[in-house]
Write a protein that holds these residues in place. Structure first.
Motif, PDB file in Angstrom:
ATOM      1  N   ASN A 212       0.845  -1.095  -0.132  1.00 51.81           N
ATOM      2  CA  ASN A 212      -0.041   0.046  -0.030  1.00 51.81           C
ATOM      3  C   ASN A 212       0.838   1.283  -0.226  1.00 51.81           C
ATOM      4  O   ASN A 212       0.166   2.211   0.328  1.00 51.81           O
ATOM      5  N   PRO A 214       2.199   4.538  -1.207  1.00 55.63           N
ATOM      6  CA  PRO A 214       1.569   5.553  -2.099  1.00 55.63           C
ATOM      7  C   PRO A 214       2.617   5.474  -3.280  1.00 55.63           C
ATOM      8  O   PRO A 214       3.735   5.492  -3.080  1.00 55.63           O
ATOM      9  N   ASP A 215       1.980   5.760  -4.349  1.00 62.79           N
ATOM     10  CA  ASP A 215       2.644   5.833  -5.575  1.00 62.79           C
ATOM     11  C   ASP A 215       3.709   7.121  -5.832  1.00 62.79           C
ATOM     12  O   ASP A 215       4.769   6.880  -6.508  1.00 62.79           O
ATOM     13  N   ASP A 216       3.570   7.885  -5.071  1.00 64.65           N
ATOM     14  CA  ASP A 216       4.419   9.251  -5.149  1.00 64.65           C
ATOM     15  C   ASP A 216       5.709   9.249  -4.175  1.00 64.65           C
ATOM     16  O   ASP A 216       6.415  10.039  -4.133  1.00 64.65           O
ATOM     17  N   ARG A 220       9.335   4.310  -2.389  1.00 70.99           N
ATOM     18  CA  ARG A 220       8.747   3.127  -2.877  1.00 70.99           C
ATOM     19  C   ARG A 220       9.477   2.299  -3.946  1.00 70.99           C
ATOM     20  O   ARG A 220       9.285   1.159  -3.660  1.00 70.99           O
ATOM     21  N   GLU A 221      10.041   2.711  -4.694  1.00 69.48           N
ATOM     22  CA  GLU A 221      10.925   1.655  -5.815  1.00 69.48           C
ATOM     23  C   GLU A 221      11.706   1.043  -5.194  1.00 69.48           C
ATOM     24  O   GLU A 221      11.988  -0.074  -5.499  1.00 69.48           O
TER      25      GLU A 221
END
Length: 232
Positions: A212, A214-216, A220-221
């Motif tokens: 979950n 967030p993409d921004d 994340r990567e």
């Protein structure tokens, strides 16, 4: 059997994975700027230092690096301890000894040997609600000034000051806004706790939070790429 053979396997914490990572010096610099109040722009100036073989612990929570003439000791803690100054003293002693060893005989010569200025920060995100937003701990707070107060009174010749910053959600938000990876790291820790409180196991909570993210998020990567390592 030497000390290395006695030590358990060492695993980097998520904090060290994010902020002690050669691949993401800009994140370390962002944290350094947020804590120091500076606005440096060259992450290539960061020189990480090795901190193995200092304490007998399985998970390494520390990040140590040089920036200019300052040696920065950053540690994440989820458990409050009044003994943090002593532990930082051990860290600094290890680093200064390594520097002296690199300089070899110069330390024992008549010429002054220079050392970087140490700065000690602990980022706390435990559940103890009594820990203030910011506080300092001093090694002198552990000195025995009661049983032996007649010897030297309050005099002492060694001090270590540790700056403890509470980074739990809703605390020191201005600081976290200055370092986006730190803010996102705090979100991950807080979210894992929430999932655990809802009844999930720790491993399931971690996996849920990773899914979950967030993409921004800038981290994340890296988290997704090293999913298994992060979960461990």
């Amino acid at each position: 059997m030497n000390n290395r053979e006695l030590q358990p396997a060492v695993t980097p914490s998520l904090f060290r994975f994010l902020f002690g990572n050669e691949k993401h010096r800009e994140w370390t610099l962002s944290l350094f700027n947020a804590l120091s109040g500076k606005e440096y722009t060259d992450p290539e100036e960061i020189r990480y230092r090795n901190m193995e073989d200092v304490l007998y612990i399985k998970v390494k929570e520390d990040v140590v690096f040089l920036y200019g003439s300052t040696m920065n000791f950053y540690e994440h803690q989820s458990a409050w301890s009044p003994n943090l100054p002593f532990r930082m003293l051990e860290y600094a002693a290890k680093q200064f000894s390594d520097i002296a060893r690199e300089l070899r005989r110069a330390v024992y010569s008549g010429q002054r040997v220079t050392f970087p200025k140490p700065k000690f920060f602990v980022l706390y995100n435990g559940t103890d609600r009594d820990v203030p937003a910011e506080t300092t701990l001093k090694l002198s707070g552990s000195y025995d000034t009661i049983n032996r107060s007649d010897e030297l009174g309050e005099a002492y010749d060694l001090e270590v000051i540790v700056h403890v910053i509470n980074i739990n959600s809703g605390i020191n938000e201005a600081l976290q806004e200055k370092c986006r990876p730190l803010k996102e790291y705090t979100w991950i820790i807080s979210s894992v706790r929430q999932e655990k409180d809802s009844g999930q196991t720790l491993n399931d909570a971690i996996r849920t939070v990773i899914r979950n993210i967030p993409d921004d998020f800038v981290i994340r990567e890296e988290i997704l790429t090293e999913r298994e390592r992060v979960t461990g």
